[in-house]
Design a protein around this motif. Sequence first.
Motif, PDB file in Angstrom:
ATOM      1  N   VAL A   1       6.917  19.786 -20.396  1.00 24.48           N
ATOM      2  CA  VAL A   1       6.139  20.153 -21.399  1.00 24.48           C
ATOM      3  C   VAL A   1       4.643  19.825 -20.996  1.00 24.48           C
ATOM      4  CG1 VAL A   1       7.333  21.132 -22.816  1.00 24.48           C
ATOM      5  CG2 VAL A   1       7.074  19.322 -23.324  1.00 24.48           C
ATOM      6  N   MET A   2       4.698  18.856 -20.485  1.00 20.47           N
ATOM      7  CA  MET A   2       4.004  17.802 -20.365  1.00 20.47           C
ATOM      8  C   MET A   2       3.924  16.362 -19.286  1.00 20.47           C
ATOM      9  SD  MET A   2       2.785  16.425 -23.805  1.00 20.47           S
ATOM     10  CE  MET A   2       1.447  17.555 -24.558  1.00 20.47           C
ATOM     11  N   ALA A   3       2.711  16.133 -18.744  1.00 22.00           N
ATOM     12  CA  ALA A   3       2.993  15.451 -16.824  1.00 22.00           C
ATOM     13  C   ALA A   3       2.629  14.967 -16.668  1.00 22.00           C
ATOM     14  CB  ALA A   3       3.468  16.319 -16.010  1.00 22.00           C
ATOM     15  N   GLY A   4       1.888  13.942 -15.468  1.00 21.93           N
ATOM     16  CA  GLY A   4       0.666  13.786 -15.173  1.00 21.93           C
ATOM     17  C   GLY A   4       0.987  11.750 -14.856  1.00 21.93           C
ATOM     18  N   CYS A   5       0.431  11.198 -14.555  1.00 18.71           N
ATOM     19  CA  CYS A   5       0.962  10.451 -13.584  1.00 18.71           C
ATOM     20  C   CYS A   5       0.715   8.625 -14.616  1.00 18.71           C
ATOM     21  CB  CYS A   5      -0.644  10.275 -12.363  1.00 18.71           C
ATOM     22  SG  CYS A   5      -0.368  11.147 -11.081  1.00 18.71           S
ATOM     23  N   TYR A   6       0.787   7.806 -13.601  1.00 19.93           N
ATOM     24  CA  TYR A   6       0.085   6.388 -14.747  1.00 19.93           C
ATOM     25  C   TYR A   6       0.486   5.721 -13.717  1.00 19.93           C
ATOM     26  CZ  TYR A   6       5.403   4.551 -13.419  1.00 19.93           C
ATOM     27  OH  TYR A   6       6.369   4.049 -12.684  1.00 19.93           O
ATOM     28  N   GLU A   7      -0.379   4.290 -14.547  1.00 20.98           N
ATOM     29  CA  GLU A   7      -0.650   2.996 -14.011  1.00 20.98           C
ATOM     30  C   GLU A   7      -0.163   2.379 -14.329  1.00 20.98           C
ATOM     31  OE1 GLU A   7      -4.468   3.090 -14.380  1.00 20.98           O
ATOM     32  OE2 GLU A   7      -5.361   3.895 -12.548  1.00 20.98           O
ATOM     33  N   GLY A   8       0.371   1.085 -13.495  1.00 20.32           N
ATOM     34  CA  GLY A   8       1.141  -0.324 -13.798  1.00 20.32           C
ATOM     35  C   GLY A   8       2.330   0.073 -13.471  1.00 20.32           C
ATOM     36  N   LYS A   9       3.496  -1.699 -13.431  1.00 24.84           N
ATOM     37  CA  LYS A   9       4.510  -1.368 -12.822  1.00 24.84           C
ATOM     38  C   LYS A   9       5.435  -0.954 -13.939  1.00 24.84           C
ATOM     39  CE  LYS A   9       3.579  -3.604  -8.473  1.00 24.84           C
ATOM     40  NZ  LYS A   9       4.324  -2.873  -7.605  1.00 24.84           N
ATOM     41  N   LEU A  10       7.064  -0.532 -13.564  1.00 25.11           N
ATOM     42  CA  LEU A  10       7.773  -0.760 -14.493  1.00 25.11           C
ATOM     43  C   LEU A  10       8.549  -2.293 -14.463  1.00 25.11           C
ATOM     44  CD1 LEU A  10       9.325   2.482 -14.407  1.00 25.11           C
ATOM     45  CD2 LEU A  10       8.058   1.402 -15.809  1.00 25.11           C
ATOM     46  N   PRO A  11       8.886  -2.867 -15.787  1.00 22.93           N
ATOM     47  CA  PRO A  11      10.046  -4.213 -15.304  1.00 22.93           C
ATOM     48  C   PRO A  11      10.982  -3.808 -14.435  1.00 22.93           C
ATOM     49  CG  PRO A  11      10.184  -3.870 -17.130  1.00 22.93           C
ATOM     50  CD  PRO A  11       9.029  -2.535 -16.311  1.00 22.93           C
ATOM     51  N   GLU A  12      11.605  -4.818 -13.244  1.00 19.49           N
ATOM     52  CA  GLU A  12      12.349  -4.862 -12.846  1.00 19.49           C
ATOM     53  C   GLU A  12      13.863  -4.554 -13.295  1.00 19.49           C
ATOM     54  OE1 GLU A  12      13.412  -7.469  -9.068  1.00 19.49           O
ATOM     55  OE2 GLU A  12      11.152  -7.511  -8.711  1.00 19.49           O
ATOM     56  N   ASP A  13      14.221  -5.669 -14.810  1.00 22.71           N
ATOM     57  CA  ASP A  13      15.379  -4.916 -15.625  1.00 22.71           C
ATOM     58  C   ASP A  13      15.308  -4.569 -16.924  1.00 22.71           C
ATOM     59  OD1 ASP A  13      16.759  -6.159 -17.723  1.00 22.71           O
ATOM     60  OD2 ASP A  13      17.041  -7.782 -17.222  1.00 22.71           O
TER      61      ASP A  13
END
Length: 119
Positions: free
Chosen positions: A77-89
């Motif tokens: 229903v919604m979508a896009g892009c993101y900036e930043g890093k996900l934590p490894e843990d």
Amino acid sequence: MPRYSLLRHTGAPNDPSGCHYDLLLEDGESCRTWRLGEIPKDDGSSQNANALPAHRLAWLEPRSAAVSGNRGWAERVMAGCYEGKLPEDSSHPVEIHLVEGDLQGRLLISNGNCCLLRT
């Protein structure tokens, strides 16, 4: 830029409300995923965010389909892009910026809660 998607999931046998949203964040070869009760609002209000097993990247594309294992129906229903890093843990807090899409702002996920802040 990594992508995000919000799926409306209906008919899941373990969901007493009958409808919830899966928030997917692209993370390499799969998506980190959380179950939300509603679409995030950019007013900083908090809601429960229950971590789910990783979802396939295919759910980032526009689609509406039956969920495997007879677990209901999902549609993007919604979508896009993101900036930043996900934590490894995956148990550590997430802080990213949703950009170029339907939801925009700073997304925070920590201690089983999620909020979206207007930037």
